[in-house]
Write an enzyme that holds these catalytic residues in place. Structure first.
Site, mmCIF file in Angstrom:
data_model
loop_
_atom_site.group_PDB
_atom_site.id
_atom_site.type_symbol
_atom_site.label_atom_id
_atom_site.label_comp_id
_atom_site.label_asym_id
_atom_site.label_seq_id
_atom_site.Cartn_x
_atom_site.Cartn_y
_atom_site.Cartn_z
ATOM 1 N N ASN A 83 0.736 -1.177 0.061
ATOM 2 C CA ASN A 83 0.015 0.080 -0.057
ATOM 3 C C ASN A 83 0.900 1.245 0.021
ATOM 4 O O ASN A 83 0.498 2.282 -0.566
ATOM 5 C CB ASN A 83 -1.131 -0.170 0.928
ATOM 6 C CG ASN A 83 -0.596 -0.201 2.459
ATOM 7 O OD1 ASN A 83 0.700 -0.147 2.733
ATOM 8 N ND2 ASN A 83 -1.406 -0.788 3.226
ATOM 9 N N ASP A 137 1.901 -9.795 3.557
ATOM 10 C CA ASP A 137 1.109 -9.602 4.542
ATOM 11 C C ASP A 137 -0.495 -9.656 4.202
ATOM 12 O O ASP A 137 -1.241 -9.805 5.278
ATOM 13 C CB ASP A 137 1.337 -8.265 5.257
ATOM 14 C CG ASP A 137 2.561 -7.987 5.888
ATOM 15 O OD1 ASP A 137 3.138 -8.962 6.461
ATOM 16 O OD2 ASP A 137 3.372 -6.876 5.835
ATOM 17 N N GLU A 152 4.396 -11.835 15.117
ATOM 18 C CA GLU A 152 5.321 -10.948 15.461
ATOM 19 C C GLU A 152 4.772 -9.599 16.040
ATOM 20 O O GLU A 152 5.562 -8.836 16.725
ATOM 21 C CB GLU A 152 6.358 -10.690 14.411
ATOM 22 C CG GLU A 152 6.006 -9.988 13.314
ATOM 23 C CD GLU A 152 7.111 -9.556 12.037
ATOM 24 O OE1 GLU A 152 8.133 -10.051 12.173
ATOM 25 O OE2 GLU A 152 6.749 -8.962 11.258
#
Lengths: 406, 406
Positions: free
Chosen positions: A110, A140, A239
């Protein structure tokens, strides 16, 4: 066909993926077929290579070598972590103008679509006709509008194969095993740890994603529950997990605070979060054989674990980007939409619809307790991780009656 | 054929590998063909399952399921870290005797061959006729006499594919990357990090194995040299590295000292060594973007990365073990010998030739400086990691002449 004639410029941004070169080669191969295209240039090191004019002439690549590069993970044109502001984007535009670039493609997440957006605005403001298209990629899976993003399915496949192995290892030599998975804000990649499960007691038994606030108490209770039920415990942890006030557990518990150009704390490239959770379990539950592995960069770059579905789609978004820009004089971001069960369609949406927005795991993919995924997630992800996803098998031999210890 | 008639008992010991179930199925399938064999039993959890009489009847497994299990990583019969002493081995022998076990097979490393040796001595002392054969496996590749050991080639393939990906990632986003590889005393698995190198500047640029004393000064000099030469640095480090006095760097620098039943310090399942080396580089060389990944249990258990050569050989050592024991009334350890370029032969050597001995990387595989491998190592390892080992490719496009910045 477009009346606009000139050069194509393409670059790759952000973190590598296993299939980002498929998108590169999809765009380059398609662009080389169009009469409107005088040359196909690639920028080295993403947008930084553009402002430095570090360009290469991809018109002079052999078709065979392009195909080999397509099958190689990571960004063949190399990348950058630079996040261009408006002044930077104007520099990009000036280089495009100087080289008669009329079609600009940027493969990235993005942030990258934001860059394409600002460059496009700069060219419009200068009255310079140029079609700019953002080609999606990210491990992601956090681009809005898209059903999923190229790069994630192969990373998900890697994570699923890794956890299938961990669960078999954990069955052979029982204990607590904690696997730390990439994903700062979105839990899709961590959720993929579930995709190799086959038998009812296969791990990961619990999955912690950034969409749910992490509680140390709940985590310890979960580990205890699994140990009592199975005599072993395997968990997948993102994470990016954080407490209910939004403090990353990595920062809260390790003291590491190195930040990148985007102001983000370093999460990858360190085993600290896993070791800290491992110490917590050892200390609070008094358990032995507690281990933590941090899956690390292999998730996005490992050579040889690729979803065939992902490779095809990554190729197609590159090709479609060129068809939209050159064939139809359009500017925007290529998006993937799921139709049927399972097929996809590609569309082009305005750049500002994608830029600087983050998609999260939808509620229906997360178990109500926040520590697992639902069957809806399996349904979503299974077609993406490949037609040849490996499976695991167990012995089913009956027990032998004891003689000495009966 | 043997006149001895009775049951077969088989167990798996130590850490799992990607192909240990090939050896299991190789032995079981072969045993099920022999008229002398009344039943084929498997012990759950290695030798611990024998003394607990946790046995399963593998005569009742379907052939199809056995084949599926053969392709599944980790130990299908599960494992144990127990290291039997003489009293423990006598218990094993008693269970064998009670169940009329006449052929005993144990798949494992040098500790396991020691166990087989003691069990065999106990049966001889009792005048009970039993043929005991050790079937080799270890990801460490540290069994003496053997050219290599089943399990290592697949683990080596995983490590090579991981480092090929790391090097591409490191090229796209330069910095220092440290990869920590399994291997307490033998550097074979760490050396495998070199096997995905294709271009002259591909990483790992340096490889640190336990065969050479580790010097922090030399390490920092090496990192600096690579940074100056390539603008990036990728190194592979064995978890078992130690200083010139033999102190493990893990212990020296992290304070972690959990020990297993064998008196060994925990090296795997923690990111501490990588993080410590990463901190050292950041602190001493004032470098940014220093990252460390610890490859962890995926090296021995990852689902779907297997060397076809390794799978075949693991299958064959299992099959040969049964042929030696049942067809030829022999006791010993199956060994692999390289003949020609590349072919193998299997032999049976006395158990005490293998037991409790460790093979190290031979001198000719290690560069004189101690921080890299030699072409001899490539020659040794390349045929083992698979006939279809993936390769990486690069763009070769020429640079475009600058216009604005010339």
């Amino acid at each position: 066909m477009s009346k606009l004639t000139g050069k194509v410029l393409i670059a790759q941004g952000g973190g590598p993926t296993a299939v980002i070169n498929q998108s590169l080669v999809g765009a380059v191969s398609e662009a080389r077929k169009h009469a409107e295209v005088t040359r196909v240039y690639g920028a080295l090191n993403g947008v930084r290579g553009i402002i430095n004019e570090d360009l290469v002439d991809l018109s002079q690549e052999t078709t065979r070598n392009l195909e080999y590069v397509a099958q190689t993970p990571s960004s063949a044109l190399h990348s950058t972590r630079d996040k261009p502001d408006e002044a930077y984007c104007k520099e990009i535009f000036k280089v495009c103008q100087a080289h008669d670039v009329r079609f600009f493609f940027y493969i990235g997440g993005n942030d990258s679509s934001d860059t394409v957006h600002i460059v496009n605005e700069a060219s419009k403001a200068a009255g310079y006709e140029m079609h700019c298209v953002h080609i999606p990629k990210t491990v992601d899976n956090d681009l809005v509008i898209n059903d999923h993003t190229p790069g994630w399915p192969s990373a998900a496949r890697y994570v699923a194969q890794a956890f299938a192995g961990y669960t078999l290892d954990n069955q052979a030599l029982p204990g607590v095993f904690i696997g730390i998975v990439m994903g700062r804000h979105a839990g899709f990649l961590t959720a993929a740890a579930s995709l190799g499960r086959k038998f009812e007691d296969d791990g990961p038994h619990y999955i912690y994603m950034p969409e749910t606030a992490f509680s140390e108490e709940q985590f310890l209770t979960d580990v205890k529950t699994a140990m009592e039920k199975y005599g072993r415990c395997l968990v997948a942890v993102s994470e990016g997990i954080h407490d209910k006030d939004g403090n990353p557990m990595m920062v809260k518990l390790s003291g590491r605070t190195e930040k990148d150009a985007h102001g983000n704390v370093q999460l990858s490239g360190s085993g600290a979060l896993g070791d800290m959770l491992s110490d917590l379990v050892t200390r609070e539950l008094k358990l032995k054989r507690v281990r933590a592995d941090t899956l690390g960069y292999a998730q996005r770059s490992f050579l040889g674990v690729v979803s065939d579905v992902d490779a095809s789609e990554a190729r197609e978004v590159g090709e479609k980007a060129v068809q939209f820009a050159i064939g139809q004089d359009m500017t925007g971001s290529v998006t993937i939409h799921r139709v049927g069960n399972y097929a996809v369609e590609y569309r082009l949406v305005p750049l500002h619809h994608i830029a600087a927005k983050t998609k999260h795991m939808p509620k229906e993919f997360i178990a109500p307790e926040g520590n697992n995924v639902t069957p809806e997630f399996y349904h979503y992800a299974r077609p993406l991780i490949g037609s040849d996803f490996p499976t695991i098998s167990r012995l089913r031999a009956p027990k032998v009656e004891k003689i000495l210890k009966k």
